[in-house]
Enzyme design. Structure first.
Site, PDB file in Angstrom:
ATOM      1  N   LYS A 182      31.190  64.478 -11.999  1.00  0.00           N
ATOM      2  CA  LYS A 182      29.810  63.759 -11.484  1.00  0.00           C
ATOM      3  C   LYS A 182      30.300  63.726  -9.872  1.00  0.00           C
ATOM      4  O   LYS A 182      31.375  63.751  -9.492  1.00  0.00           O
ATOM      5  CB  LYS A 182      29.980  62.298 -12.073  1.00  0.00           C
ATOM      6  CG  LYS A 182      28.502  61.544 -11.756  1.00  0.00           C
ATOM      7  CD  LYS A 182      27.626  62.005 -12.935  1.00  0.00           C
ATOM      8  CE  LYS A 182      26.243  61.267 -12.599  1.00  0.00           C
ATOM      9  NZ  LYS A 182      25.310  61.758 -13.838  1.00  0.00           N
TER      10      LYS A 182
ATOM     11  N   GLY B  65      10.040  50.484 -22.176  1.00  0.00           N
ATOM     12  CA  GLY B  65      10.004  51.548 -21.046  1.00  0.00           C
ATOM     13  C   GLY B  65       8.840  52.649 -21.325  1.00  0.00           C
ATOM     14  O   GLY B  65       9.366  53.398 -22.092  1.00  0.00           O
TER      15      GLY B  65
ATOM     16  N   VAL C 195      10.323  59.430 -19.958  1.00  0.00           N
ATOM     17  CA  VAL C 195      10.916  59.730 -21.484  1.00  0.00           C
ATOM     18  C   VAL C 195      10.145  58.764 -22.349  1.00  0.00           C
ATOM     19  O   VAL C 195       9.627  59.559 -23.535  1.00  0.00           O
ATOM     20  CB  VAL C 195      12.288  59.443 -21.502  1.00  0.00           C
ATOM     21  CG1 VAL C 195      12.784  59.740 -22.986  1.00  0.00           C
ATOM     22  CG2 VAL C 195      13.157  60.248 -20.608  1.00  0.00           C
TER      23      VAL C 195
ATOM     24  N   TYR D  30       7.213  57.546 -22.729  1.00  0.00           N
ATOM     25  CA  TYR D  30       5.951  57.881 -23.002  1.00  0.00           C
ATOM     26  C   TYR D  30       5.619  58.924 -23.676  1.00  0.00           C
ATOM     27  O   TYR D  30       4.972  59.192 -24.749  1.00  0.00           O
ATOM     28  CB  TYR D  30       4.997  58.065 -21.530  1.00  0.00           C
ATOM     29  CG  TYR D  30       3.572  58.615 -21.809  1.00  0.00           C
ATOM     30  CD1 TYR D  30       2.477  57.957 -22.021  1.00  0.00           C
ATOM     31  CD2 TYR D  30       3.551  59.969 -21.475  1.00  0.00           C
ATOM     32  CE1 TYR D  30       1.369  58.591 -22.446  1.00  0.00           C
ATOM     33  CE2 TYR D  30       2.385  60.822 -21.807  1.00  0.00           C
ATOM     34  CZ  TYR D  30       1.289  59.935 -22.036  1.00  0.00           C
ATOM     35  OH  TYR D  30      -0.079  60.562 -22.435  1.00  0.00           O
TER      36      TYR D  30
HETATM   37  P1  NAD Z   1      11.694  56.345 -15.741  1.00  0.00           P
HETATM   38  O1  NAD Z   1      12.214  55.424 -14.642  1.00  0.00           O
HETATM   39  O2  NAD Z   1      10.415  57.103 -15.703  1.00  0.00           O
HETATM   40  O3  NAD Z   1      11.012  54.880 -16.843  1.00  0.00           O
HETATM   41  C1  NAD Z   1      11.965  53.978 -17.137  1.00  0.00           C
HETATM   42  C2  NAD Z   1      10.688  52.910 -17.282  1.00  0.00           C
HETATM   43  O4  NAD Z   1      11.360  51.507 -17.717  1.00  0.00           O
HETATM   44  C3  NAD Z   1       9.810  52.773 -16.156  1.00  0.00           C
HETATM   45  O5  NAD Z   1       8.351  52.870 -16.367  1.00  0.00           O
HETATM   46  C4  NAD Z   1      10.095  51.035 -15.751  1.00  0.00           C
HETATM   47  O6  NAD Z   1       9.046  50.454 -15.060  1.00  0.00           O
HETATM   48  C5  NAD Z   1      10.524  50.510 -17.139  1.00  0.00           C
HETATM   49  N1  NAD Z   1      11.196  49.211 -17.091  1.00  0.00           N
HETATM   50  C6  NAD Z   1      12.230  48.993 -16.307  1.00  0.00           C
HETATM   51  N2  NAD Z   1      12.665  47.533 -16.367  1.00  0.00           N
HETATM   52  C7  NAD Z   1      11.857  47.201 -17.638  1.00  0.00           C
HETATM   53  C8  NAD Z   1      12.052  46.179 -18.419  1.00  0.00           C
HETATM   54  N3  NAD Z   1      13.099  45.250 -18.078  1.00  0.00           N
HETATM   55  N4  NAD Z   1      11.419  46.065 -19.547  1.00  0.00           N
HETATM   56  C9  NAD Z   1      10.287  46.765 -19.701  1.00  0.00           C
HETATM   57  N5  NAD Z   1      10.141  48.142 -18.938  1.00  0.00           N
HETATM   58  C10 NAD Z   1      11.254  48.159 -17.889  1.00  0.00           C
HETATM   59  O7  NAD Z   1      13.188  56.803 -16.426  1.00  0.00           O
HETATM   60  P2  NAD Z   1      13.030  57.813 -17.661  1.00  0.00           P
HETATM   61  O8  NAD Z   1      13.304  59.190 -16.803  1.00  0.00           O
HETATM   62  O9  NAD Z   1      11.996  57.780 -18.538  1.00  0.00           O
HETATM   63  O10 NAD Z   1      14.348  57.527 -18.277  1.00  0.00           O
HETATM   64  C11 NAD Z   1      14.482  56.392 -19.316  1.00  0.00           C
HETATM   65  C12 NAD Z   1      15.988  56.064 -19.419  1.00  0.00           C
HETATM   66  O11 NAD Z   1      16.422  57.172 -20.451  1.00  0.00           O
HETATM   67  C13 NAD Z   1      16.817  55.553 -18.491  1.00  0.00           C
HETATM   68  O12 NAD Z   1      17.673  54.702 -18.837  1.00  0.00           O
HETATM   69  C14 NAD Z   1      17.393  56.914 -18.109  1.00  0.00           C
HETATM   70  O13 NAD Z   1      18.669  57.004 -17.394  1.00  0.00           O
HETATM   71  C15 NAD Z   1      17.708  57.470 -19.464  1.00  0.00           C
HETATM   72  N6  NAD Z   1      17.789  58.756 -19.384  1.00  0.00           N
HETATM   73  C16 NAD Z   1      16.747  59.797 -18.992  1.00  0.00           C
HETATM   74  C17 NAD Z   1      16.807  61.144 -19.214  1.00  0.00           C
HETATM   75  C18 NAD Z   1      15.896  62.170 -18.471  1.00  0.00           C
HETATM   76  O14 NAD Z   1      15.627  63.424 -18.861  1.00  0.00           O
HETATM   77  N7  NAD Z   1      14.841  61.490 -17.778  1.00  0.00           N
HETATM   78  C19 NAD Z   1      17.656  61.622 -19.665  1.00  0.00           C
HETATM   79  C20 NAD Z   1      18.888  60.998 -20.268  1.00  0.00           C
HETATM   80  C21 NAD Z   1      18.891  59.478 -20.064  1.00  0.00           C
END
Ligand code: NAD
Length: 352
Positions: free
Chosen positions: A80, A184, A188, A190
């Site tokens: 990292k 959330g 992811v 959605y």
């Molecule tokens: P994102 O930021 O697009 O979505 C996260 C959503 O959670 C947002 O819409 C936000 O408003 C909502 N949120 C934040 N706090 C909240 C709460 N207290 N209650 C309800 N909703 C809340 O992120 P993402 O890319 O969809 O990733 C989601 C999770 O998965 C994160 O923890 C991320 O680290 C993890 N992740 C993502 C990926 C990826 O490919 N995007 C890969 C591995 C892990």
């Protein structure tokens, strides 16, 4: 405090500090382990209070990547990098160029990719100075659609496959009529909701912003729930897809679901919460195993001779890996998060 005495130091192979005053760059790269292959891990830019905080983060996150890569059957190790600074105020093309040179100076021991505060355009600037920058080109999509470099579709598909495996294991059921609460509705969450709706699940969704929730209600017939209520519902599955540490002392007593399977990183506030989940008969799909679709995607995008099908099949292995964890956890009467760590360590140390 020296690096070797640091509480997060875990026999990291290489920790490098880099400063380029002219470019305004202060950065650290940590390579945790390269037994299975070169280290891969995103570059995070964050306004750390000081370099000690940045060091803690990079040591912890790089170790996590070794475990994630091992469980995703990737020929990769864990690493990292962190840049100290506010990405909205301090990031410049010159700084990204300097970061590219820093990555390059490790000679291929470490590959970087996207993380918080770093976008594809930043990686492209780094890539002008190093061949060890991943996530800059997109050529495959797990469902054969036009790839755009966003790993979220692959992450969501992996979570869907893993959630299906967990439901099958714990509830001896397919997804038809299964009630799933998703925290959330972002990139992811959605997409996971879409897969689950198509498989016949009944959805309960929440977010702190209304747009994603409204879309899910309209498109997937989901029920909108207030953020503070999502973990109290009488559902079969909870899918944390928002932030870390959402399974904590406050939410734990309210959970009625029998399965926890979602995308968020570091879902358990502490490792011993996994023991409580086991005692309560709640099957937890370890986060770094079920959310590995994105890193699998990044890996395939760099391969000259992969394909959409090869990438999809690799993501689908997440289901088999989870079944291996669930079975061993049951046999050895241990928490699934602890068993996942044990299997990962066996894989990257070669000591079974
Ligand atoms: P994102 O930021 O697009 O979505 C996260 C959503 O959670 C947002 O819409 C936000 O408003 C909502 N949120 C934040 N706090 C909240 C709460 N207290 N209650 C309800 N909703 C809340 O992120 P993402 O890319 O969809 O990733 C989601 C999770 O998965 C994160 O923890 C991320 O680290 C993890 N992740 C993502 C990926 C990826 O490919 N995007 C890969 C591995 C892990």
């Amino acid at each position: 405090m020296s690096v070797f005495d640091h509480p997060e130091f875990a026999n990291h192979e290489h920790v490098a500090f880099y400063r380029d005053e002219e470019a305004g760059l202060s950065a650290i790269i940590a390579v945790h382990n390269t037994n299975l292959g070169p280290a891969l891990g995103g570059c995070r830019m964050w306004p750390y209070i000081d370099s000690a905080e940045a060091l803690t983060d990079v040591l912890r996150l790089s170790k996590g990547m070794t475990y994630k890569a091992a469980m995703a059957n990737l020929k990769l190790g864990g690493g990292k990098s962190v840049i100290i600074g506010d990405p909205r105020k301090q990031k410049t093309p010159q700084m990204m160029a300097a970061m590219g040179k820093f990555v390059d100076s490790l000679g291929g021991k470490y590959f970087t990719a996207e993380d918080s505060g770093i976008a594809v355009t930043d990686l492209q600037q780094m890539a002008e100075h190093s061949q060890y920058i991943a996530g800059t080109k997109a050529q495959y999509h797990y469902a054969g659609e036009q790839p755009d470099g966003n790993p979220a579709p692959s992450t969501a598909y992996g979570v869907f496959v893993g959630l299906k495996a967990a439901v099958s294991y714990a509830l001896k059921s397919d997804l038809k009529g299964i009630k799933v609460a998703i925290q959330g509705m972002g990139h992811v969450g959605y997409r996971l909701a879409k897969h689950l709706h198509e498989a016949g699940a009944e959805l309960f969704v929440t977010d702190i912003y209304p747009e994603g929730v409204e879309r899910a209600v309209k498109e997937f017939n989901a029920t909108a729930v207030a953020p503070e209520d999502i973990y109290t519902l009488d559902v079969d599955v909870i899918a944390p897809c928002a932030l870390g540490a959402s399974i904590n002392d406050e939410t734990l007593p309210t959970i009625k679901a029998k399965v926890i399977a979602g995308a968020a990183n570091n879902q358990l506030a502490r490792e011993d919460i996994g023991d409580v989940l086991r005692e309560r008969g709640i099957l937890y799909a370890p986060d770094y195993v079920i959310n590995a679709g994105g890193v699998i995607d990044i890996y395939h995008q760099r391969m000259e001779s992969s394909s959409n099908d090869a990438m999809r099949e690799h993501i689908e292995q997440i289901g088999e890996t989870l079944n291996e964890i669930f079975e061993r956890a049951e046999t050895e009467q241990k928490a699934t998060n602890r068993v996942a760590n044990m299997i990962a360590e066996e894989r990257f140390t070669g000591k079974a």
